[in-house]
Design an enzyme around this catalytic site. Sequence first.
Site, PDB file in Angstrom:
ATOM      1  N   ARG A  40      -3.529 -10.426   4.586  1.00 38.15           N
ATOM      2  CA  ARG A  40      -3.939 -10.428   3.175  1.00 38.15           C
ATOM      3  C   ARG A  40      -2.779  -9.839   2.380  1.00 38.15           C
ATOM      4  NH1 ARG A  40      -6.007  -6.888  -0.376  1.00 38.15           N
ATOM      5  NH2 ARG A  40      -7.574  -7.644  -1.857  1.00 38.15           N
TER       6      ARG A  40
ATOM      7  N   LYS B 154       0.815  -1.227   0.000  1.00 40.08           N
ATOM      8  CA  LYS B 154       0.000   0.000   0.000  1.00 40.08           C
ATOM      9  C   LYS B 154       0.846   1.273   0.000  1.00 40.08           C
ATOM     10  CE  LYS B 154      -4.357  -2.004   1.267  1.00 40.08           C
ATOM     11  NZ  LYS B 154      -5.396  -2.280   2.258  1.00 40.08           N
TER      12      LYS B 154
END
Length: 284
Positions: free
Chosen positions: A264, A229
């Site tokens: 995840r 991210k």
Amino acid sequence: MRVQSNSVHGGTGPPPLGPGPVLFGILNVTPDSFSDGGEFFGAAPAVSHAERLLDEGAHAIDIGGESTRPGSDPVSPEEEARRVVPVVRGILEARPGTRISVDTYRASTAGAALDAGAAIINDVTALGGDPRMAGLVAERRCPVVLMHMLGEPKTMQENPHYDDVVREVRDYLAAKAEEAISAGVDPANVILDPGIGFGKTMKHNLELLDRLETLVELGFPVLVGTSRKGFLGKITGSEDPKARVFGTVATSVMSYERGATLFRVHDVRANREALEVAAAVREV
Ligand code: HH2
């Protein structure tokens, strides 16, 4: 030691909770996801990527048919199901018994994916995006990930504000867990997720990671999704999302230290090996 192996590859049943950390390998069947958009668009490339993630040690595959990156537009329910359902079938044909999670907030997609053999619903709207979702996951008795998001993907990164991000995310997730349970979801099937990057500045993300215990204390398993991210790139200077694997691994290990058990991730092997080491240290 190996990261846990029991109860994970059963296909259906209770949440994949192991003695050790559990890895959800990310499979985006979208043309526009932020780090791998277009790469696995189409059932054949998607299934072979899923096989690779499983070979790297993923305990479940999380399939998404709509990007939720900041600024992204929704796709139609029909298009989302058209992307996801053949991939669920294809993975189960290639690797029977694989635990498949589907990243969707739509009950129609979730229902079709469960019919095709998916086992877990990953809902980034925490059952708030579709009034039929709570009833569906209650009826199907499947594990469900309830994630925190402030606003919606199109606008969520436009100046997000909290007075106390950790308290507000904790209160939101506690309320959503209660709502799910009141709708008939088995408490044993509830998984919580702080929603890193979903309506949060870098500081918000870092505060949530630093004080993750506050969410773990709610008593449900916690899933963390930091993989590749943007905030990692801001810290390290890695502009290419694929170059953010080291930063991702750092957050996985520190989240595990603070009590998260599900991760995840795109880069399964790197995260698995780091978490195996962290788990071995904990067991000494
Ligand atoms: N992050 C993304 C998508 N789904 N689900 C959960 N539970 N937690 C997350 O942190 C999370 C999620 C965004 O990442 P990605 O799937 O890689 O990208 P995109 O949304 O662009 O497809």
